[in-house]
Design a protein around this motif. Sequence first.
Motif, PDB file in Angstrom:
ATOM      1  N   THR A  12      35.160  36.868  41.222  1.00 55.63           N
ATOM      2  CA  THR A  12      35.980  37.024  42.315  1.00 55.63           C
ATOM      3  C   THR A  12      36.009  38.468  42.843  1.00 55.63           C
ATOM      4  O   THR A  12      35.952  38.595  44.182  1.00 55.63           O
ATOM      5  CB  THR A  12      37.574  36.668  41.756  1.00 55.63           C
ATOM      6  N   TRP A  13      35.984  39.423  42.091  1.00 54.80           N
ATOM      7  CA  TRP A  13      35.696  40.826  42.680  1.00 54.80           C
ATOM      8  C   TRP A  13      34.384  40.949  43.432  1.00 54.80           C
ATOM      9  O   TRP A  13      34.451  41.779  44.339  1.00 54.80           O
ATOM     10  CB  TRP A  13      35.808  41.858  41.438  1.00 54.80           C
ATOM     11  N   GLU A  14      33.323  40.381  42.745  1.00 50.71           N
ATOM     12  CA  GLU A  14      32.241  40.603  43.518  1.00 50.71           C
ATOM     13  C   GLU A  14      31.960  40.092  44.936  1.00 50.71           C
ATOM     14  O   GLU A  14      31.474  40.643  45.756  1.00 50.71           O
ATOM     15  CB  GLU A  14      30.976  39.865  42.490  1.00 50.71           C
ATOM     16  N   VAL A  27      43.271  37.256  41.062  1.00 52.08           N
ATOM     17  CA  VAL A  27      42.258  38.262  40.228  1.00 52.08           C
ATOM     18  C   VAL A  27      43.184  39.138  39.192  1.00 52.08           C
ATOM     19  O   VAL A  27      44.153  39.296  39.109  1.00 52.08           O
ATOM     20  CB  VAL A  27      41.742  39.242  41.283  1.00 52.08           C
ATOM     21  N   VAL A  31      41.790  46.414  38.390  1.00 55.19           N
ATOM     22  CA  VAL A  31      42.350  46.449  39.726  1.00 55.19           C
ATOM     23  C   VAL A  31      42.338  47.933  40.213  1.00 55.19           C
ATOM     24  O   VAL A  31      43.286  48.358  40.905  1.00 55.19           O
ATOM     25  CB  VAL A  31      43.755  46.096  39.848  1.00 55.19           C
ATOM     26  N   ARG A  34      39.224  50.652  44.783  1.00 49.51           N
ATOM     27  CA  ARG A  34      38.109  50.729  45.271  1.00 49.51           C
ATOM     28  C   ARG A  34      38.084  50.864  46.886  1.00 49.51           C
ATOM     29  O   ARG A  34      39.054  50.695  47.600  1.00 49.51           O
ATOM     30  CB  ARG A  34      37.437  49.286  45.021  1.00 49.51           C
ATOM     31  N   CYS A  39      45.263  46.195  46.763  1.00 50.10           N
ATOM     32  CA  CYS A  39      45.602  45.290  45.530  1.00 50.10           C
ATOM     33  C   CYS A  39      47.128  45.286  45.390  1.00 50.10           C
ATOM     34  O   CYS A  39      47.718  46.280  45.277  1.00 50.10           O
ATOM     35  CB  CYS A  39      44.738  45.569  44.640  1.00 50.10           C
TER      36      CYS A  39
END
Length: 186
Positions: A12-14, A27, A31, A34, A39
């Motif tokens: 999911t992050w990717e 997700v 967290v 980034r 988020c």
Amino acid sequence: RIKLRAEVMAGTWETLLNGQADLAIGVAGDVAAREGIQCLPLGEIEMALVVAPHHPLAAEPDPVSPATLARHRVIAIADTAQRMTPQTFGVLPGQDVLTVPSLSAKLEAQLRGLGCGNIPEPLARRHIEAGRLVRKELDAPRRPLTLHYAWRASGQPGNALRWWLQRLESPATRRALLEQHAGLVL
């Protein structure tokens, strides 16, 4: 235009970080800030350790120790990450594992007695109430899982992203997504 994808854990992050999605709902895990990603918490969800009534673990007395749990096959969902390090949750050292592609496949495997594992409580609830699953208690303290929603914050958001972010401001929307097993990537 809205395109929905189903991704799991680091996948999911990717997908979000690689620009293949603008928004990820549900997700967990890392967290940390980034660049270009915002988020916010979606909410907490309780996980329930469940097995089919005919599974051998169902007959074990509660609370179940990790040693007892490790003697039974766990059903795990495959992380969809291609480049990031895949994550694994709820698997004990030396435990047999049956890996499936989705939460719905995990639930189906557990209903059929192929193994045990944690399922979001809202998803397990109706099966527990109907006697199709048995909830087992662990002898270790458990915390609810905190889920988040994250989005690409660089540039001007499109209409669909703005629409979703407005809806996600509502506690009722966030609660409904948790009750309906969030895990969407848009």
